[in-house]
Design a protein around this motif. Structure first.
Motif, PDB file in Angstrom:
ATOM      1  N   LEU A   1       1.021  -1.192  -0.102  1.00 35.68           N
ATOM      2  CA  LEU A   1       0.031   0.090   0.302  1.00 35.68           C
ATOM      3  C   LEU A   1       0.876   1.259  -0.121  1.00 35.68           C
ATOM      4  N   HIS A   2       1.285   2.334  -1.223  1.00 32.70           N
ATOM      5  CA  HIS A   2       1.562   3.547  -1.252  1.00 32.70           C
ATOM      6  C   HIS A   2       1.319   4.547   0.003  1.00 32.70           C
ATOM      7  N   THR A   3       2.956   5.014  -0.095  1.00 34.02           N
ATOM      8  CA  THR A   3       2.568   5.571   1.266  1.00 34.02           C
ATOM      9  C   THR A   3       1.568   6.403   1.625  1.00 34.02           C
ATOM     10  N   ARG A   4       1.422   7.188  -0.312  1.00 34.41           N
ATOM     11  CA  ARG A   4       0.442   8.069  -0.799  1.00 34.41           C
ATOM     12  C   ARG A   4      -0.683   7.357  -0.989  1.00 34.41           C
ATOM     13  N   ASN A   5      -1.857   7.427  -0.215  1.00 29.91           N
ATOM     14  CA  ASN A   5      -3.391   6.755  -0.429  1.00 29.91           C
ATOM     15  C   ASN A   5      -4.555   7.020  -0.729  1.00 29.91           C
ATOM     16  N   THR A   6      -5.821   6.216  -0.849  1.00 31.15           N
ATOM     17  CA  THR A   6      -7.158   6.796  -0.488  1.00 31.15           C
ATOM     18  C   THR A   6      -7.686   5.449  -0.359  1.00 31.15           C
ATOM     19  N   MET A   7      -8.754   5.601   0.850  1.00 34.19           N
ATOM     20  CA  MET A   7      -9.229   4.633   1.278  1.00 34.19           C
ATOM     21  C   MET A   7     -10.603   4.977   1.622  1.00 34.19           C
TER      22      MET A   7
ATOM     23  N   ALA B   1     -17.760   7.345   2.380  1.00 36.45           N
ATOM     24  CA  ALA B   1     -16.622   7.932   3.209  1.00 36.45           C
ATOM     25  C   ALA B   1     -15.412   7.859   2.248  1.00 36.45           C
ATOM     26  N   THR B   2     -14.644   8.460   2.266  1.00 34.20           N
ATOM     27  CA  THR B   2     -13.437   8.731   2.123  1.00 34.20           C
ATOM     28  C   THR B   2     -12.478   9.201   3.107  1.00 34.20           C
ATOM     29  N   ILE B   3     -10.563   7.774   2.799  1.00 31.43           N
ATOM     30  CA  ILE B   3      -9.739   8.914   3.689  1.00 31.43           C
ATOM     31  C   ILE B   3      -8.770   8.658   3.265  1.00 31.43           C
ATOM     32  N   ASP B   4      -7.785  10.112   3.166  1.00 27.40           N
ATOM     33  CA  ASP B   4      -6.414   9.992   2.879  1.00 27.40           C
ATOM     34  C   ASP B   4      -5.343   9.784   4.032  1.00 27.40           C
TER      35      ASP B   4
ATOM     36  N   MET C   1     -24.604  -3.546   0.466  1.00 29.93           N
ATOM     37  CA  MET C   1     -23.118  -3.897  -0.070  1.00 29.93           C
ATOM     38  C   MET C   1     -22.142  -2.998   0.248  1.00 29.93           C
ATOM     39  N   TYR C   2     -21.750  -3.068   1.623  1.00 34.35           N
ATOM     40  CA  TYR C   2     -20.400  -1.751   1.703  1.00 34.35           C
ATOM     41  C   TYR C   2     -19.131  -2.538   0.519  1.00 34.35           C
ATOM     42  N   TYR C   3     -18.661  -1.688   0.732  1.00 35.48           N
ATOM     43  CA  TYR C   3     -17.451  -2.396  -0.297  1.00 35.48           C
ATOM     44  C   TYR C   3     -16.079  -1.460   0.373  1.00 35.48           C
ATOM     45  N   CYS C   4     -15.191  -1.635   0.547  1.00 35.23           N
ATOM     46  CA  CYS C   4     -13.561  -1.109   0.693  1.00 35.23           C
ATOM     47  C   CYS C   4     -13.038  -0.725  -0.574  1.00 35.23           C
ATOM     48  N   ALA C   5     -12.250   0.153  -0.759  1.00 36.53           N
ATOM     49  CA  ALA C   5     -11.576   0.622  -2.116  1.00 36.53           C
ATOM     50  C   ALA C   5     -10.084   1.638  -1.466  1.00 36.53           C
TER      51      ALA C   5
ATOM     52  N   THR D   1      -8.687  13.100  -6.059  1.00 38.55           N
ATOM     53  CA  THR D   1      -8.948  13.982  -6.153  1.00 38.55           C
ATOM     54  C   THR D   1     -10.654  14.531  -5.237  1.00 38.55           C
ATOM     55  N   ARG D   2     -11.085  13.777  -6.282  1.00 37.20           N
ATOM     56  CA  ARG D   2     -12.380  13.384  -6.101  1.00 37.20           C
ATOM     57  C   ARG D   2     -12.821  12.425  -5.398  1.00 37.20           C
ATOM     58  N   PRO D   3     -12.642  12.295  -4.479  1.00 31.36           N
ATOM     59  CA  PRO D   3     -12.972  10.681  -3.600  1.00 31.36           C
ATOM     60  C   PRO D   3     -13.890   9.611  -3.661  1.00 31.36           C
TER      61      PRO D   3
END
Length: 123
Positions: A28-34, A49-52, A92-96, A103-105
């Motif tokens: 998992l790259h140190t710069r990421n958005t999940m 919801a997302t968090i970078d 159904m809830y998915y993680c990404a 930019t538009r997470p």
């Protein structure tokens, strides 16, 4: 490549709470958005919801205040705390995850890594 495994879904009565967990394994790259997305049966997948990696959280406007996203970088884990659940939260809830600060997470198209999903049912 990163693998994502979700857990924590289930059945709950309206007004109840659930906490979803997404554990990332592999690189998992140190710069990421999940983040978390959901899909109602027969519908499109939409952002919840997302968090970078800078800690910036983004919420679907109508869900902010009931849902809270947090992360534990050491565990490569993202959580979604869902409170005061409503029947319309059934999905159904998915993680990404994506190897970038998106930019538009909340837009599905930016993510190339997905988990298998965990079902949330609110009655």
């Amino acid at each position: 490549e990163v693998q994502l495994v979700e857990s924590g879904g289930g059945s709950v009565q309206a007004g109840g709470s659930l906490r979803l967990t997404c554990v990332a394994s592999g690189y998992l790259h140190t710069r990421n958005t999940m983040g978390w997305f959901r899909q109602i049966s027969g519908g499109q997948r939409v952002g919840v919801a997302t968090i970078d990696s800078n800690g910036k959280a983004t919420y679907e406007t109508s869900l902010e205040g009931r849902f809270t996203i947090t992360k534990d970088d050491a565990k490569k884990t993202v959580y979604l705390q869902m409170d005061n659940l409503l029947p319309e939260d059934t999905a159904m809830y998915y993680c990404a995850a994506e190897y970038a600060i998106v930019t538009r997470p909340l837009e599905v198209k930016w993510y190339s890594n997905w988990g298998q999903g965990t079902q949330v049912t609110v009655s």
